[in-house]
Write a protein that holds these residues in place. Structure first.
Motif, PDB file in Angstrom:
ATOM      1  N   ASP A  58      13.317  16.639  38.331  1.00  0.00           N
ATOM      2  CA  ASP A  58      13.662  15.321  37.800  1.00  0.00           C
ATOM      3  C   ASP A  58      14.942  15.348  36.965  1.00  0.00           C
ATOM      4  N   HIS A  59      15.674  16.462  37.047  1.00  0.00           N
ATOM      5  CA  HIS A  59      16.919  16.643  36.296  1.00  0.00           C
ATOM      6  C   HIS A  59      16.701  16.655  34.782  1.00  0.00           C
TER       7      HIS A  59
ATOM      8  N   ARG B 147       6.362  17.732  30.155  1.00  0.00           N
ATOM      9  CA  ARG B 147       6.856  16.900  31.253  1.00  0.00           C
ATOM     10  C   ARG B 147       6.197  17.293  32.580  1.00  0.00           C
ATOM     11  N   GLY B 148       5.592  18.463  32.585  1.00  0.00           N
ATOM     12  CA  GLY B 148       4.925  18.902  33.801  1.00  0.00           C
ATOM     13  C   GLY B 148       5.884  19.213  34.936  1.00  0.00           C
ATOM     14  N   ASN B 149       7.113  19.590  34.584  1.00  0.00           N
ATOM     15  CA  ASN B 149       8.096  19.880  35.634  1.00  0.00           C
ATOM     16  C   ASN B 149       8.510  21.345  35.654  1.00  0.00           C
ATOM     17  N   VAL B 150       7.617  22.191  35.171  1.00  0.00           N
ATOM     18  CA  VAL B 150       7.920  23.616  35.073  1.00  0.00           C
ATOM     19  C   VAL B 150       7.671  24.309  36.415  1.00  0.00           C
ATOM     20  N   VAL B 151       8.630  25.138  36.808  1.00  0.00           N
ATOM     21  CA  VAL B 151       8.482  25.924  38.026  1.00  0.00           C
ATOM     22  C   VAL B 151       8.189  27.372  37.629  1.00  0.00           C
ATOM     23  N   ASN B 152       7.152  27.921  38.185  1.00  0.00           N
ATOM     24  CA  ASN B 152       6.715  29.262  37.823  1.00  0.00           C
ATOM     25  C   ASN B 152       7.134  30.271  38.902  1.00  0.00           C
ATOM     26  N   PRO B 153       7.893  31.298  38.515  1.00  0.00           N
ATOM     27  CA  PRO B 153       8.379  32.270  39.513  1.00  0.00           C
ATOM     28  C   PRO B 153       7.246  32.920  40.314  1.00  0.00           C
TER      29      PRO B 153
ATOM     30  N   ARG C 155      15.368  34.630  44.960  1.00  0.00           N
ATOM     31  CA  ARG C 155      16.656  35.207  44.557  1.00  0.00           C
ATOM     32  C   ARG C 155      17.810  34.458  45.207  1.00  0.00           C
ATOM     33  N   ALA C 156      17.731  34.295  46.530  1.00  0.00           N
ATOM     34  CA  ALA C 156      18.831  33.651  47.244  1.00  0.00           C
ATOM     35  C   ALA C 156      18.993  32.202  46.786  1.00  0.00           C
ATOM     36  N   TYR C 157      17.879  31.564  46.502  1.00  0.00           N
ATOM     37  CA  TYR C 157      17.970  30.168  46.065  1.00  0.00           C
ATOM     38  C   TYR C 157      18.616  30.054  44.687  1.00  0.00           C
ATOM     39  N   ILE C 158      18.209  30.934  43.783  1.00  0.00           N
ATOM     40  CA  ILE C 158      18.804  30.931  42.445  1.00  0.00           C
ATOM     41  C   ILE C 158      20.317  31.160  42.533  1.00  0.00           C
ATOM     42  N   LEU C 159      20.713  32.031  43.440  1.00  0.00           N
ATOM     43  CA  LEU C 159      22.149  32.299  43.603  1.00  0.00           C
ATOM     44  C   LEU C 159      22.866  31.093  44.202  1.00  0.00           C
ATOM     45  N   PHE C 160      22.172  30.406  45.083  1.00  0.00           N
ATOM     46  CA  PHE C 160      22.776  29.324  45.854  1.00  0.00           C
ATOM     47  C   PHE C 160      22.796  28.002  45.092  1.00  0.00           C
ATOM     48  N   ILE C 161      21.944  27.878  44.099  1.00  0.00           N
ATOM     49  CA  ILE C 161      21.668  26.576  43.477  1.00  0.00           C
ATOM     50  C   ILE C 161      22.905  25.913  42.863  1.00  0.00           C
ATOM     51  N   GLY C 162      23.885  26.703  42.481  1.00  0.00           N
ATOM     52  CA  GLY C 162      25.100  26.128  41.901  1.00  0.00           C
ATOM     53  C   GLY C 162      25.875  27.206  41.174  1.00  0.00           C
ATOM     54  N   PRO C 163      27.055  26.880  40.646  1.00  0.00           N
ATOM     55  CA  PRO C 163      27.823  27.882  39.911  1.00  0.00           C
ATOM     56  C   PRO C 163      26.992  28.450  38.771  1.00  0.00           C
ATOM     57  N   LEU C 164      27.144  29.721  38.527  1.00  0.00           N
ATOM     58  CA  LEU C 164      26.350  30.432  37.528  1.00  0.00           C
ATOM     59  C   LEU C 164      26.368  29.749  36.162  1.00  0.00           C
TER      60      LEU C 164
ATOM     61  N   THR D 163      26.817  26.559  35.320  1.00  0.00           N
ATOM     62  CA  THR D 163      26.494  25.142  35.150  1.00  0.00           C
ATOM     63  C   THR D 163      24.984  24.917  35.313  1.00  0.00           C
ATOM     64  N   ASP D 164      24.515  23.831  34.713  1.00  0.00           N
ATOM     65  CA  ASP D 164      23.103  23.485  34.836  1.00  0.00           C
ATOM     66  C   ASP D 164      22.823  23.015  36.257  1.00  0.00           C
ATOM     67  N   SER D 165      21.642  23.335  36.763  1.00  0.00           N
ATOM     68  CA  SER D 165      21.287  22.889  38.099  1.00  0.00           C
ATOM     69  C   SER D 165      19.826  22.475  38.123  1.00  0.00           C
ATOM     70  N   ALA D 166      19.551  21.448  38.898  1.00  0.00           N
ATOM     71  CA  ALA D 166      18.173  20.980  39.014  1.00  0.00           C
ATOM     72  C   ALA D 166      17.472  21.721  40.145  1.00  0.00           C
ATOM     73  N   TRP D 167      16.248  22.117  39.885  1.00  0.00           N
ATOM     74  CA  TRP D 167      15.428  22.770  40.898  1.00  0.00           C
ATOM     75  C   TRP D 167      15.111  21.752  41.990  1.00  0.00           C
ATOM     76  N   SER D 168      15.188  22.180  43.240  1.00  0.00           N
ATOM     77  CA  SER D 168      14.863  21.273  44.327  1.00  0.00           C
ATOM     78  C   SER D 168      13.878  21.948  45.268  1.00  0.00           C
ATOM     79  N   THR D 169      12.721  21.340  45.418  1.00  0.00           N
ATOM     80  CA  THR D 169      11.714  21.940  46.291  1.00  0.00           C
ATOM     81  C   THR D 169      12.177  21.913  47.744  1.00  0.00           C
ATOM     82  N   GLU D 170      13.056  20.948  48.074  1.00  0.00           N
ATOM     83  CA  GLU D 170      13.623  20.910  49.429  1.00  0.00           C
ATOM     84  C   GLU D 170      14.699  21.980  49.563  1.00  0.00           C
ATOM     85  N   GLY D 171      15.476  22.099  48.498  1.00  0.00           N
ATOM     86  CA  GLY D 171      16.590  23.055  48.517  1.00  0.00           C
ATOM     87  C   GLY D 171      16.128  24.473  48.766  1.00  0.00           C
TER      88      GLY D 171
END
Length: 841
Positions: free
Chosen positions: A603-604, A611-617, A630-639, A641-649
RNA sequence: GCUGGGAUGGCGGAAUUGGCAGACGCGCACGUUUGAGGGGCGUGUGGGCACCCCCGUGUGGGUUCGACUCCCACUCCCAGCACCA
């Protein structure tokens, strides 16, 4: 939980897939844990002291082992760092990539109070869980160097450093009003108050008068400020530190108070704008100023007392707010402006901050916004002494705060502000009523904490000898195990309850004495941990000098920006103290610093339990495997900057890994009998291009684009196989796959290891060298963009290095260009070889 | 207010000594595979338009053959600090 499957083949390569069976599916849980154990056993990640290879010290801010375990925020830091560490090893570096635990802290103690579990037990249990998770993620730490700050073998040296600071005159006790957190029931350092609230629990802090231990960080203010110029840190952090240290150059000027008793008390004011001193129309002093009652005339005493009392009460809460009226009360007293001899009224005003400067200011309404507001409210005169051009100014609707030219300033009129400041200060010095002063905003670091779960302050209080440091051979002062942790509001540590702990003898005279019962701020523990990793087992010293000399300083430090003026400032301070003590030969601990961005919820918003928006590794790994996380964390955006977790992403990245798996797994059964020279050449060219591109991206820590390069590369390989399914049997294809896996190994260490072995690779893929370009990445042909008047009209393919004439020949045959009826003889040409031709008419 | 950073499709983001804007991924659409669902595979996807073509990187100006990129002015957003004299 959905099972991970997905080796559905390309339709056009069905003939290969026919024989594919169950065990060819991508099921990460089948091999991830197995490989980690193997790597650990083989000591693949060992950092070797004094190796002849070039060293690289890559450090991540160590975690506080909380009960809720590792969260994705940690991943944002640790995964990219690990990827880089693995890459550096493949590049031939001797990499020190350690981990430990910032294990002292209040939550463990609170947990003990609530659940009756000893902080030691809960902490070490949490550490176990953290260790499990760190290994689950495949992080390549040198586990032989692991430690927790709560280990007696570590905090012995935290205590030792307290002793070092004490010996160097940098630790002292002072009784004063301190920030106190009513929830944590301890005092806090200034740096640890965020918006008037406790940095850890968010409770508004209050002032409490207590006797506490301080470290004299202020005596390093100048160096902490100046040396920022020599380190490669984000500008944001440097600016926060500069801001925090807050150096300002100015002058202190004494104003004599008019006084019938002829005691002539002096009020010293600090100003950065001595050039405006002829415009002083009042003085304002802080309510806490010691001279307040002394100078107040009898008939004003009552109102002043009332005001001061109110101001001090307000001090705790409201005084922090900014937009507030400038209140104040006249003392009845007057002071003499030493430059003009004029008498000006003295006010007490709570807009004057006692802890900054001298706690007194000269009021120059014409040239200071706050003084202007104060003067308007109290009908005080406004005297203009600076103007833009040196001409007189009639009316002043608001304060003129810029520099200008002095007017109405006696013999100094006509001078520019800057010169005037110099001359006026000199004049004041010569006449003994003022001096040049450099002021800082930073305060000394309050390091005592009234809590149990911390490193004891190794001091014994002797009625004869005062505060005496515990001798080195008696360290560590151990934390007693059986202690009542019940909360207290007295400003005393729970250790004060333990008579066996408290009662001791003086190290000097042997007489009865009492131990200090406060413990040290957790930030003291983390101010030197990066040195301990160079020599974590040493029981003779905090570290061996030669080992530290080999490994330190830290080449790259990755961590959150929230520590800008806490940990990062304290660690720099400790380092400088050690440098001065001759323990180390560098005075900045972290050459390069990087702040990873935050991972926000889908939810950005900031992730939080409420808020119930916690993602557990743990959940993510269970669902997709560690490599996908790992690959998703690397891909999510520039190291950074803040990035929103995306379940689709994350599913997109998982798809990429599965696609790679299902393509490369087919190579298991291939023998390279087929050759197709032209396609093979294309594959080799692509491989070479990717080696160049990806090497550049990983070196620059651009992990998000690095992953997209791998995606492009894989898409290319799919395309090639789709065009001609037999290509998969060529040597070039298999070599490309091995190169692909090798370069992807730092990012997704498990799946690449598994595929590498399945493809017949021997040993671990992680021991391979980073691939080198063969230098063939420049294609033989290239596309030149053809513009007309700056607009793209066509593209032509030419051999590389083709010159203008060759390109022009082709352009003249192009419909898209010729239909524009260009007079080629009169046109001007802008030609960039291998890139662009702009025809300007 | 000061300091630092930023603004690019429906979304995350790519592109720098100035040279094809939108890589890669998500989402969406259509097709295909499949008993169904899911999943896979393929094609397309900035806006306008039937086409030619035009417009387009927060706003306005400038430099240049050419500007997301450089310069000037501004707007908005984020973060830190904030009565610091």
């Amino acid at each position: 939980m959905e099972e991970v499957r997905g080796s559905t083949p390309l339709s056009s390569t069905n003939f290969l897939i026919m024989e594919q069976t169950m065990e060819k599916e991508y099921i990460p849980s089948e091999f991830e844990a197995k490989y980690y154990e193997e790597w650990e056993k083989e000591k693949l990640f060992k950092a070797e002291d004094f190796s002849s290879k070039p060293k690289f010290y890559l450090l991540v801010m160590f975690p506080y082992p909380s009960g809720s375990g590792l969260h994705v925020g940690h991943c944002r830091n640790y995964i990219p760092a690990d990827t880089y560490a693995r890459y550096k090893r493949m590049k031939g570096f001797n990499v020190l990539h350690p981990i430990g635990y910032d294990a002292f802290g209040l939550p463990a103690e609170n947990y003990a109070i609530e659940h009756g579990v000893h902080p030691k037990d809960s902490t070490y249990k949490n550490i176990e869980n953290f260790r499990r998770q760190l290994k689950m993620l495949g992080l390549s730490y040198d586990w032989d160097r692991e430690f927790a700050t709560s280990d007696p073998t570590y905090y012995k040296w935290t205590e030792w450093f307290f002793g070092l600071l004490f010996k160097r005159g940098l630790a002292y006790q002072d009784t004063n009003f301190q920030w106190w957190c009513p929830h944590c029931k301890t005092v806090l350092a200034n740096e640890q108050i965020i918006d008037g609230k406790c940095w850890r629990c968010g409770t508004p802090v209050v002032k409490k008068e207590l006797k506490e231990w301080f470290f004299k960080i202020t005596s390093y203010a100048d160096r902490l400020l100046n040396d920022l110029d020599k380190i490669d840190w984000p500008e944001r952090i440097k600016s926060m530190q500069r801001n925090w240290i807050g150096r300002s150059y100015g002058a202190e000027i004494d104003f004599e108070v008019v006084d019938e008793a002829n005691e002539k008390p002096k009020i010293s004011v600090f100003t950065t704008r001595i050039d405006t001193i002829f415009g002083v129309t009042f003085l304002a002093i802080a309510p806490e100023h010691p001279l307040v009652m002394k100078i107040t005339k009898d008939e004003y005493k009552e109102s002043i007392e009332k005001y001061v009392e109110e101001a001090l009460r307000k001090f705790e809460t409201e005084r922090l707010s900014t937009e507030k009226e400038k209140t104040g009360v006249f003392t009845g007293a007057y002071a003499k402006n030493p430059f003009t001899g004029e008498l000006v009224p003295i006010y007490v005003g709570d807009y004057v901050v006692f802890s900054y400067g001298t706690g007194a200011v000269m009021g120059v309404p014409a040239h200071d916004e706050r003084d202007f507001a104060f003067a308007k409210k109290h009908n005080l005169p406004i005297k203009v002494v600076i103007s833009k051009d040196g001409n007189p100014v009639e009316d002043l609707p608001e304060a003129f705060t810029e520099d200008g030219i002095l007017i109405n300033s006696g013999e100094f009129s006509g001078l520019k502000s800057e010169e005037a400041r110099e001359k006026l200060t000199k004049y004041a010095e010569e006449h003994n009523f003022g001096k040049v002063v450099i002021r800082y905003k930073i305060r000394d670091w309050l390091i005592s904490r009234q809590r149990y779960w911390g490193a004891p302050i190794p001091i014994v209080h002797c009625p004869v000898h005062g505060a005496v440091p515990v001798p080195e051979k008696e360290l560590p002062v151990l934390l007693p195990e059986e202690v009542d942790f019940s909360p207290r509001d007295t400003g005393e540590s729970p250790l004060a309850n333990d008579k066996d702990f408290v009662n001791t003898t003086c190290p000097i005279c042997g007489g009865p004495a009492k131990r200090e019962t406060d413990t040290q701020d957790g930030f003291a523990c983390s101010s030197w941990y990066f040195l301990r990793f160079a020599d974590p087992k040493n029981d003779k010293a905090p570290f061996d000098r030669d080992k530290v000399k080999y490994w330190l300083p830290v080449d790259l430090y990755i961590g959150g920006a929230e520590h800008a003026v806490m940990h990062l400032l304290y660690a720099r301070f400790y380092t400088k103290v050690m440098f001065d003590a001759g323990l180390i030969d560098f005075d900045e601990p972290f050459k390069k610093l990087l702040n990873q961005g935050m991972i926000l919820g889908p939810d950005h918003q900031k992730m939080s339990k409420s808020r119930g928006n916690v993602v557990n590794p743990d959940d993510v790994v269970k669902e997709y495997g560690a490599d996908t996380l790992r690959a998703y964390i690397l891909f999510i955006g520039p190291l950074d900057t803040d990035s929103a977790w995306s379940t689709e992403g994350i599913r997109g990245v998982n798809r990429f890994i599965k696609r790679m798996w299902s393509l490369f797994i087919q190579l298991e059964d291939v023998n390279e009998t087929i050759s197709n020279e032209q396609i093979e050449k294309g594959i080799e060219l692509m491989t070479d291009k990717m080696i160049v591109k990806i090497s550049d991206q990983i070196e620059k820590l651009k992990f998000n684009t690095m992953i997209s390069s791998f995606m492009e590369w894989l898409n290319y390989l799919y395309k090639v196989v789709e065009d001609d399914p037999t290509v998969i049997k060529t040597k070039a294809f298999k070599e490309a796959a091995i190169t692909f896996l090798t370069m992807l190994a730092p990012a997704t260490p498990f799946v690449t290891e598994e595929l590498y072995r399945k493809l017949g690779g021997s040993g671990s893929i992680h021991k391979r060298d980073w691939p080198q370009s063969k230098g063939i990445y420049k294609e033989e042909k290239t596309i030149v963009v053809v513009q007309v008047n700056g607009k793209v009209r066509d593209r032509v393919e030419v051999p590389i290095e083709a010159d203008l004439e060759d390109v022009l020949d082709l352009v003249k045959k192009s419909d898209k260009i010729t239909r524009l009826n260009i007079d080629f003889d009169k046109a001007k040409y802008v030609f960039v070889k291998d890139k662009l031709l702009n025809i300007v008419i």
